[in-house]
Design an enzyme around this catalytic site. Structure first.
Site, PDB file in Angstrom:
ATOM      1  N   GLY A 193     -23.553   4.970  -5.194  1.00  0.00           N
ATOM      2  CA  GLY A 193     -23.976   4.291  -3.959  1.00  0.00           C
ATOM      3  C   GLY A 193     -25.402   3.782  -4.087  1.00  0.00           C
ATOM      4  O   GLY A 193     -25.889   3.530  -5.195  1.00  0.00           O
ATOM      5  N   ARG A 214     -44.047   9.542   0.739  1.00  0.00           N
ATOM      6  CA  ARG A 214     -44.213   8.902   2.058  1.00  0.00           C
ATOM      7  C   ARG A 214     -45.583   9.238   2.631  1.00  0.00           C
ATOM      8  O   ARG A 214     -46.297   8.361   3.128  1.00  0.00           O
ATOM      9  CB  ARG A 214     -43.096   9.385   2.994  1.00  0.00           C
ATOM     10  CG  ARG A 214     -41.758   8.757   2.635  1.00  0.00           C
ATOM     11  CD  ARG A 214     -40.641   9.221   3.533  1.00  0.00           C
ATOM     12  NE  ARG A 214     -39.441   8.414   3.273  1.00  0.00           N
ATOM     13  CZ  ARG A 214     -38.195   8.862   3.352  1.00  0.00           C
ATOM     14  NH1 ARG A 214     -37.951  10.131   3.689  1.00  0.00           N
ATOM     15  NH2 ARG A 214     -37.169   8.062   3.105  1.00  0.00           N
ATOM     16  N   VAL A 225     -28.454   5.177  -3.550  1.00  0.00           N
ATOM     17  CA  VAL A 225     -29.427   5.998  -4.281  1.00  0.00           C
ATOM     18  C   VAL A 225     -29.043   6.075  -5.761  1.00  0.00           C
ATOM     19  O   VAL A 225     -29.885   5.867  -6.645  1.00  0.00           O
ATOM     20  CB  VAL A 225     -29.526   7.427  -3.689  1.00  0.00           C
ATOM     21  CG1 VAL A 225     -30.449   8.296  -4.545  1.00  0.00           C
ATOM     22  CG2 VAL A 225     -30.027   7.392  -2.247  1.00  0.00           C
ATOM     23  N   GLY A 226     -27.761   6.348  -6.028  1.00  0.00           N
ATOM     24  CA  GLY A 226     -27.313   6.534  -7.404  1.00  0.00           C
ATOM     25  C   GLY A 226     -27.498   5.288  -8.253  1.00  0.00           C
ATOM     26  O   GLY A 226     -28.025   5.355  -9.371  1.00  0.00           O
ATOM     27  N   HIS A 248     -35.921  20.047   3.641  1.00  0.00           N
ATOM     28  CA  HIS A 248     -35.927  18.595   3.797  1.00  0.00           C
ATOM     29  C   HIS A 248     -35.321  18.254   5.149  1.00  0.00           C
ATOM     30  O   HIS A 248     -34.131  18.052   5.270  1.00  0.00           O
ATOM     31  CB  HIS A 248     -35.101  17.965   2.666  1.00  0.00           C
ATOM     32  CG  HIS A 248     -35.139  16.478   2.657  1.00  0.00           C
ATOM     33  ND1 HIS A 248     -36.297  15.757   2.701  1.00  0.00           N
ATOM     34  CD2 HIS A 248     -34.141  15.564   2.593  1.00  0.00           C
ATOM     35  CE1 HIS A 248     -36.017  14.476   2.671  1.00  0.00           C
ATOM     36  NE2 HIS A 248     -34.713  14.325   2.605  1.00  0.00           N
ATOM     37  N   ASN A 294     -27.448  15.184   0.628  1.00  0.00           N
ATOM     38  CA  ASN A 294     -27.873  15.904   1.836  1.00  0.00           C
ATOM     39  C   ASN A 294     -26.733  16.679   2.480  1.00  0.00           C
ATOM     40  O   ASN A 294     -25.577  16.312   2.275  1.00  0.00           O
ATOM     41  CB  ASN A 294     -28.430  14.898   2.856  1.00  0.00           C
ATOM     42  CG  ASN A 294     -29.906  14.636   2.641  1.00  0.00           C
ATOM     43  OD1 ASN A 294     -30.645  15.538   2.269  1.00  0.00           O
ATOM     44  ND2 ASN A 294     -30.319  13.408   2.897  1.00  0.00           N
ATOM     45  N   VAL A 352     -29.426  15.613  -5.107  1.00  0.00           N
ATOM     46  CA  VAL A 352     -30.071  14.689  -4.163  1.00  0.00           C
ATOM     47  C   VAL A 352     -29.296  14.638  -2.840  1.00  0.00           C
ATOM     48  O   VAL A 352     -29.860  14.387  -1.779  1.00  0.00           O
ATOM     49  CB  VAL A 352     -30.178  13.263  -4.768  1.00  0.00           C
ATOM     50  CG1 VAL A 352     -30.813  12.277  -3.800  1.00  0.00           C
ATOM     51  CG2 VAL A 352     -30.980  13.291  -6.072  1.00  0.00           C
TER      52      VAL A 352
HETATM   53  N1  LIG Z   1     -32.777  14.359  -0.965  1.00  0.00           N
HETATM   54  C1  LIG Z   1     -33.271  13.267  -0.429  1.00  0.00           C
HETATM   55  O1  LIG Z   1     -34.460  13.158  -0.205  1.00  0.00           O
HETATM   56  C2  LIG Z   1     -32.338  12.113  -0.134  1.00  0.00           C
HETATM   57  C3  LIG Z   1     -32.842  10.827   0.100  1.00  0.00           C
HETATM   58  C4  LIG Z   1     -31.943   9.792   0.319  1.00  0.00           C
HETATM   59  C5  LIG Z   1     -30.571  10.039   0.359  1.00  0.00           C
HETATM   60  N2  LIG Z   1     -30.138  11.316   0.165  1.00  0.00           N
HETATM   61  C6  LIG Z   1     -28.703  11.630   0.174  1.00  0.00           C
HETATM   62  O2  LIG Z   1     -28.129  11.140  -1.027  1.00  0.00           O
HETATM   63  C7  LIG Z   1     -26.750  10.892  -0.816  1.00  0.00           C
HETATM   64  C8  LIG Z   1     -26.417   9.478  -1.274  1.00  0.00           C
HETATM   65  O3  LIG Z   1     -27.052   8.521  -0.457  1.00  0.00           O
HETATM   66  P1  LIG Z   1     -26.694   6.972  -0.611  1.00  0.00           P
HETATM   67  O4  LIG Z   1     -27.581   6.224   0.293  1.00  0.00           O
HETATM   68  O5  LIG Z   1     -26.613   6.609  -2.053  1.00  0.00           O
HETATM   69  O6  LIG Z   1     -25.208   6.988  -0.006  1.00  0.00           O
HETATM   70  P2  LIG Z   1     -24.017   5.953  -0.349  1.00  0.00           P
HETATM   71  O7  LIG Z   1     -23.014   6.130   0.726  1.00  0.00           O
HETATM   72  O8  LIG Z   1     -24.577   4.607  -0.627  1.00  0.00           O
HETATM   73  O9  LIG Z   1     -23.418   6.509  -1.733  1.00  0.00           O
HETATM   74  C9  LIG Z   1     -22.705   7.698  -1.838  1.00  0.00           C
HETATM   75  C10 LIG Z   1     -21.684   7.491  -2.951  1.00  0.00           C
HETATM   76  O10 LIG Z   1     -21.031   8.749  -3.213  1.00  0.00           O
HETATM   77  C11 LIG Z   1     -19.714   8.427  -3.615  1.00  0.00           C
HETATM   78  N3  LIG Z   1     -18.869   9.618  -3.567  1.00  0.00           N
HETATM   79  C12 LIG Z   1     -18.308  10.217  -2.493  1.00  0.00           C
HETATM   80  N4  LIG Z   1     -17.563  11.270  -2.881  1.00  0.00           N
HETATM   81  C13 LIG Z   1     -17.639  11.331  -4.231  1.00  0.00           C
HETATM   82  C14 LIG Z   1     -17.131  12.199  -5.219  1.00  0.00           C
HETATM   83  N5  LIG Z   1     -16.340  13.233  -4.885  1.00  0.00           N
HETATM   84  N6  LIG Z   1     -17.434  11.969  -6.517  1.00  0.00           N
HETATM   85  C15 LIG Z   1     -18.222  10.928  -6.868  1.00  0.00           C
HETATM   86  N7  LIG Z   1     -18.767  10.072  -5.980  1.00  0.00           N
HETATM   87  C16 LIG Z   1     -18.482  10.278  -4.678  1.00  0.00           C
HETATM   88  C17 LIG Z   1     -19.299   7.328  -2.660  1.00  0.00           C
HETATM   89  O11 LIG Z   1     -18.172   6.629  -3.143  1.00  0.00           O
HETATM   90  C18 LIG Z   1     -20.567   6.491  -2.613  1.00  0.00           C
HETATM   91  O12 LIG Z   1     -20.545   5.459  -3.560  1.00  0.00           O
HETATM   92  C19 LIG Z   1     -26.492  11.149   0.677  1.00  0.00           C
HETATM   93  O13 LIG Z   1     -26.005  12.466   0.860  1.00  0.00           O
HETATM   94  C20 LIG Z   1     -27.879  11.000   1.280  1.00  0.00           C
HETATM   95  O14 LIG Z   1     -28.007  11.677   2.507  1.00  0.00           O
HETATM   96  C21 LIG Z   1     -30.977  12.340  -0.078  1.00  0.00           C
END
Ligand SMILES: NC(=O)c1ccc[n+]([C@@H]2O[C@H](COP(=O)([O-])OP(=O)(O)OC[C@H]3O[C@@H](n4cnc5c(N)ncnc54)[C@H](O)[C@@H]3O)[C@@H](O)[C@H]2O)c1
Length: 308
Positions: free
Chosen positions: A11, A151, A13-14, A175, A120, A118
């Site tokens: 997604g 930030r 972040v990834g 967090h 949440n 990463v």
């Molecule tokens: N720790 C932090 O500071 C921080 C900061 C930003 C986002 N996040 C968290 O990171 C995560 C990702 O955020 P994002 O904006 O990329 O979200 P996003 O919805 O853009 O991406 C998430 C991805 O995970 C995939 N996914 C779902 N289930 C799966 C599985 N079983 N195996 C493999 N992939 C799978 C989805 O298909 C999607 O592409 C969220 O949980 C978000 O809350 C954490």
């Protein structure tokens, strides 16, 4: 390239993390997601930028964990965002299943990897990855503090009109709303911001930092932040791959440090090739410690819902 990093979840972040790692030629990158075609497409797109970026990193996208085999670092960004009508506990349980599944599958093929979480709710998902992986605690840790500190650094630099390079900031705790920004340890060219700014401005920076994620969400309307989160994760991966012994605030499993036991909470951490090398136990004032304990209690409550 003799280093391999798997990013689970293609997604926002990834994929942005994969791009940053490839652009910096830090490692070969495997982007894996459950959605068919999407990680393949994004990886190819990132790979096609490497000639322009001058990087020989190889980037592949896949739906098959076999392609992730032998990774040095696995970063878990998979999960879903909270949808309207969904409770915090519903989200917790859904992401629990996702993070559990990703951890098990990734480790099957990369048993020696270091795991960076990463997804949440971060502190709880670290606890999940630690439990289901059975790895030693120094090999499982989470990203949040680097982002929260970045930030805060941004807001301090904006307030004083100075280079961000002169600014260091310290944010501990879970967090979430209860995170603990520490102005006393936040400095500009070595000078604590408490000596440079009036209390009301320091308080405003602290408040904006704690609200940093929500501020972006309210502007974006859909989705959440990913540029700063991916940059922060890349810094942690860099510290591990280059064995930098770098001190960064990371979400680590504590066993008595800061008076917290059996829980993942954000603390100053020294990162190197083995993962967490050391937790830096700085001396906190009574007020700072009370805020950290409150934050840890909030994490404990959330983790309790999972009955791990
Ligand atoms: N720790 C932090 O500071 C921080 C900061 C930003 C986002 N996040 C968290 O990171 C995560 C990702 O955020 P994002 O904006 O990329 O979200 P996003 O919805 O853009 O991406 C998430 C991805 O995970 C995939 N996914 C779902 N289930 C799966 C599985 N079983 N195996 C493999 N992939 C799978 C989805 O298909 C999607 O592409 C969220 O949980 C978000 O809350 C954490």
């Amino acid at each position: 390239m003799n280093r391999k990093v798997t990013v689970v979840g293609g997604g926002n972040v990834g994929a942005t993390l994969a791009q940053r790692l490839a652009d910096r030629e830090l490692a070969d990158v495997v982007l894996i997601d459950i959605v068919e075609g999407m990680p393949q497409g994004k990886a190819l797109d990132i790979m096609e930028a490497t000639p322009v970026e001058g990087s020989d990193a190889r980037v592949i996208g896949t739906n098959d964990y076999a392609d992730t085999a032998g990774s040095d670092v696995v970063v878990i960004t998979a999960g879903i965002a909270r949808k309207p009508g969904m409770s915090r506990d519903d989200l917790l349980n859904t992401n629990y299943k996702i993070v559990k599944d990703c951890t098990e599958n990734a480790l099957k093929h990369s048993p020696n990897a270091i795991l960076v979480v990463v997804s949440n709710p971060l502190d709880a998902m670290c606890q999940v990855a630690y439990k289901v992986s059975g790895l030693p605690k120094h090999r499982v840790f989470g990203m949040a503090g680097v982002l929260d500190s970045a930030r805060m650094r941004t807001f301090i630099a904006m307030e004083l009109g100075v280079s961000v390079e002169n600014v260091h900031a310290f944010v501990l705790g879970g967090h979430g709303d209860t995170m603990v920004p520490l102005p006393r340890f936040s400095t500009v060219a070595g000078v604590p911001i408490t000596e440079l700014l009036p209390k009301d401005r320091v308080d405003a920076i602290v408040k904006r930092t704690a609200n940093g994620g929500a501020e972006i969400v309210s502007l974006l309307k859909t989705g959440s932040a990913y540029y700063a989160p991916s940059a922060s994760t890349a810094e942690m991966v860099d510290a591990v791959l280059k064995d930098k012994h770098k001190i960064l605030p990371c979400c680590c499993f504590l066993e008595g440090e800061f008076g917290i036991d059996g829980l993942y909470v954000g603390v100053p951490t020294q990162l190197g090739a083995k993962g967490v090398e050391k937790i830096w136990q700085i001396q906190l004032t009574a007020e700072e410690n009370a805020a950290l304990q409150k934050s840890a209690a909030a994490v404990k409550e959330l983790v309790g819902v999972l009955k791990l």
